[in-house]
Design an enzyme around this catalytic site. Structure first.
Site, PDB file in Angstrom:
ATOM      1  N   HIS A  41      -7.398 -20.337  10.898  1.00  0.00           N
ATOM      2  CA  HIS A  41      -8.717 -20.781  10.423  1.00  0.00           C
ATOM      3  C   HIS A  41      -9.356 -19.762   9.489  1.00  0.00           C
ATOM      4  O   HIS A  41      -9.803 -20.097   8.391  1.00  0.00           O
ATOM      5  CB  HIS A  41      -9.670 -21.054  11.583  1.00  0.00           C
ATOM      6  CG  HIS A  41     -11.059 -21.333  11.092  1.00  0.00           C
ATOM      7  ND1 HIS A  41     -11.437 -22.558  10.588  1.00  0.00           N
ATOM      8  CD2 HIS A  41     -12.141 -20.514  10.914  1.00  0.00           C
ATOM      9  CE1 HIS A  41     -12.684 -22.491  10.157  1.00  0.00           C
ATOM     10  NE2 HIS A  41     -13.126 -21.262  10.339  1.00  0.00           N
ATOM     11  N   ASP A  65      -8.121  -7.388  -0.495  1.00  0.00           N
ATOM     12  CA  ASP A  65      -7.341  -7.494   0.740  1.00  0.00           C
ATOM     13  C   ASP A  65      -8.194  -6.964   1.863  1.00  0.00           C
ATOM     14  O   ASP A  65      -9.052  -6.093   1.646  1.00  0.00           O
ATOM     15  CB  ASP A  65      -6.076  -6.638   0.658  1.00  0.00           C
ATOM     16  CG  ASP A  65      -6.374  -5.182   0.979  1.00  0.00           C
ATOM     17  OD1 ASP A  65      -6.249  -4.786   2.151  1.00  0.00           O
ATOM     18  OD2 ASP A  65      -6.755  -4.428   0.058  1.00  0.00           O
ATOM     19  N   GLY A  84       0.600   4.113   1.369  1.00  0.00           N
ATOM     20  CA  GLY A  84       0.623   4.955   2.562  1.00  0.00           C
ATOM     21  C   GLY A  84      -0.405   6.062   2.496  1.00  0.00           C
ATOM     22  O   GLY A  84      -0.717   6.688   3.505  1.00  0.00           O
ATOM     23  N   GLY A  85      -0.934   6.335   1.295  1.00  0.00           N
ATOM     24  CA  GLY A  85      -1.918   7.403   1.131  1.00  0.00           C
ATOM     25  C   GLY A  85      -3.108   7.228   2.071  1.00  0.00           C
ATOM     26  O   GLY A  85      -3.492   8.161   2.783  1.00  0.00           O
ATOM     27  N   ASP A 100       0.862  -1.159   0.000  1.00  0.00           N
ATOM     28  CA  ASP A 100       0.000   0.000   0.000  1.00  0.00           C
ATOM     29  C   ASP A 100       0.912   1.227   0.000  1.00  0.00           C
ATOM     30  O   ASP A 100       1.983   1.211   0.603  1.00  0.00           O
ATOM     31  CB  ASP A 100      -0.890  -0.045   1.240  1.00  0.00           C
ATOM     32  CG  ASP A 100      -2.206   0.646   0.998  1.00  0.00           C
ATOM     33  OD1 ASP A 100      -2.347   1.315  -0.053  1.00  0.00           O
ATOM     34  OD2 ASP A 100      -3.101   0.525   1.847  1.00  0.00           O
ATOM     35  N   GLY A 107     -11.124   4.179  -1.778  1.00  0.00           N
ATOM     36  CA  GLY A 107     -12.229   4.888  -1.132  1.00  0.00           C
ATOM     37  C   GLY A 107     -13.507   4.089  -1.041  1.00  0.00           C
ATOM     38  O   GLY A 107     -14.605   4.651  -1.022  1.00  0.00           O
ATOM     39  N   CYS A 145     -14.791 -27.422   6.433  1.00  0.00           N
ATOM     40  CA  CYS A 145     -13.536 -26.681   6.323  1.00  0.00           C
ATOM     41  C   CYS A 145     -12.379 -27.620   6.582  1.00  0.00           C
ATOM     42  O   CYS A 145     -12.438 -28.496   7.439  1.00  0.00           O
ATOM     43  CB  CYS A 145     -13.541 -25.530   7.319  1.00  0.00           C
ATOM     44  SG  CYS A 145     -11.962 -24.702   7.445  1.00  0.00           S
TER      45      CYS A 145
END
Lengths: 372, 372
Positions: free
Chosen positions: B333, B264, B91-92, B89, B214, B302
């Site tokens: 998990h 993410d 940093g903005g 990223d 955003g 799972c």
């Protein structure tokens, strides 16, 4: 017999201890898993290091999660996902540590739970029952740890109570055991005559192993060594010998010299969480600013997962950021160090090179090898 | 081209993204490793789950450990022991989140370090430089996140600043890159006309990928969906599409429906540390007392390490005792759940069964599938 002696060098012994769950190579270091977890490590990570036995704690597990939960899993192994051996502490030491929060009587101990203030009573029978429900491989008899320092009289009274509780522990255990092993705990403070009396009592009880208690309660290193040295010739050869709550690498090495086969201590994990890392040259403090940009591993002579994959700078950074991974990686390192130490000791005994091991161990630390 | 489109279903796409370090299967979820560690997991544990790319953060890593340290390791991969891809990223977003602690000018942003109060200045060039020193595989252009809510005028001014900063990011990047990829960040608030303008600007910049920024700043789910829906037909087919900071399993599934390839979010790890576990039927709160004695796994459907080896009762207990292992096992998990979700999505796209996947996904949660 669960214990087999393979070879020895002076008092030092190389053996195996077979429990209902697994075969353990001795001398052995047992990581402490108070609440059913060795802090910061998965069972897989413990397994990968090589550990064959860990500790659980009757006092803590009795309170959390409690026996009803443990029963659903038929014991601690399945509850925590650990399929090798478990030794449980009887709770005696932890209750003794509560000081003014506990009241000791002939029947047992009443104490105030440090968790919620509720009153709990624990007798020798309760402790053994708890440990059998935990399905511990090695059950410890219920004892009263002797205060340090204590007069001959005080130490003798306390020791006698431990002996009576041990007898009750043995009786309850023999009626209810199913492949479990029972160890008794020698007390007697710093008084040789009491220590010998206590050891002779334990020998007479036909236990599966002998533990030395009250040796991590504030006494000096010299006093500790004095007790070990005094008892060494009196320890039954066909029984495993366990010194409780010990210790530093130096103390472990000296313990082995005096015939001790089993050790446990919170230091590797607790010190890891405080940034103290064990190396072949002594302690490395990862918080020191000198490590900020260091691409070096913790220790040139270590094969731990942490050491193979991460630098001092990365561990310094994780610790500074209070990242969980700092605790995990440094605990893995320290436990790997202790595992390797025991493994080196065992190998040197097998090859009849224990004295050479000791020379090298003390040389690396620029220390003099103590006389035995 | 670094991105290859394999197949699609409506807007939804199955592809691969090749970085200088590794080949990534898309749609992909990227765990967040703010400080050079995905909280609570070793790189091996991340690798074992299957992850091919994680996030780092220029803002955080610039401050701790700082670029001098990172330079010693020629980047973040070697520093943290992660040999697959890393996206950083710019940093903005983090600087924007500081609110009154930052001052934005044409040149860049001055902010007060939340760590020690020191004044730091970061320009688009500084951000790209930081990310190149981190040796990130995917570098994000420096942007100003648009406030929510914001008027058309405010949003347009902010967007235009992002565009000028993107141009400077591109210029600096092109002069210094070495196999790195650069993504630009589309802004424009909740205003369709601005969003389209911003996307067209990014398309014109010949970037390696398009990110939508955003969209995790307080807007409603409906507003988020509106933006995704509006932009979907305008996203260039030959570029990867990344929506930043998203999201819940439902948001991810809807994102894929609108043509998003990369996601993410801190939720899997943050929620794990708070005892919220993802399952095929929705969220399970491990702190609820109903789990105290439960021998059941978290989720019947799972295959995570945690799920295969530990019960609800054990996780409930670890969480109650504030054990580090609680965070680790529950993070494993949740991340495994997100990995499996993306893997199931990819498989359904390969087999041309994405609609069936969606039906089943919403059915299991007793939810209606939204119209697209």
């Amino acid at each position: 017999m669960s214990f087999e002696l393979l070879t020895s060098s002076g008092y030092a012994r190389r053996g195996t201890l077979t429990t209902k769950t697994s075969k353990i190579q001795t001398p052995v270091f047992m990581p402490v898993g108070t609440y059913g977890t060795v802090k910061g490590l998965t069972p897989d990570q413990l397994h990968d290091i090589g550990f064959e036995i860990i500790l659980g704690n009757a006092f803590h597990l009795f309170q959390r999660p409690g026996l009803e939960t443990i029963k659903k899993f038929s014991g601690l192994h399945k509850f925590m996902g650990w399929n090798k051996s478990i030794l449980t502490d009887s709770g005696g030491f932890q209750i003794w540590s509560l000081k003014e929060l506990r009241k000791i009587s002939e029947e047992g101990v009443e104490f105030k739970s440090p968790l919620d203030g509720s009153k709990i009573f624990m007798s020798p029978e309760d402790s053994i029952n708890t440990q059998l429900i935990l399905n511990s491989d090695i059950v410890m008899a219920f004892d009263e740890c002797t205060n340090y320092p204590s007069s001959l009289n005080e130490a003798e009274e306390s020791m006698n109570l431990t002996h009576r509780w041990t007898k009750r522990s043995v009786d309850y255990f023999n009626k209810n055991k199913n492949g479990h092993l029972l160890f008794g705990i020698v007390q007697g403070g710093m008084h040789n005559e009491l220590r010998l009396k206590s050891l002779e009592f334990m020998n007479s009880m036909k236990l599966d192993g002998i533990a030395l208690g009250g040796l991590s309660v504030g006494e000096t290193k010299e006093e500790k060594t004095k007790v070990l040295k005094f008892l060494a010739p009196h320890l039954q050869i066909d029984k495993p010998h366990y010194v409780m709550g010990i210790g530093t690498p130096e103390e472990i090495v000296e313990g082995v010299r005096y015939g001790i086969d089993m050790f446990d201590c919170v230091m590797p994990t607790r010190n890891a969480r405080n940034g103290f890392l064990y190396t072949s040259k002594g302690i490395l403090k990862i918080r020191n600013s000198e490590h900020k940009n260091s691409t070096k591993p913790i220790d040139e002579n270590c094969d731990s997962y942490t050491n193979r994959n991460f630098s001092r700078a990365y561990l310094h950074h994780l610790d500074k950021c209070n990242e969980i991974l700092a605790s995990t990686l440094m605990s893995i390192h320290n436990l790997s160090y202790f595992y390797k130490l025991m493994s080196d000791i065992r190998k040197s005994l097998e090859e009849n090179k224990f004295e050479e091991f000791l020379d090298s161990f003390y040389d690396m630390r620029s220390l003099n090898k103590p006389k035995i």
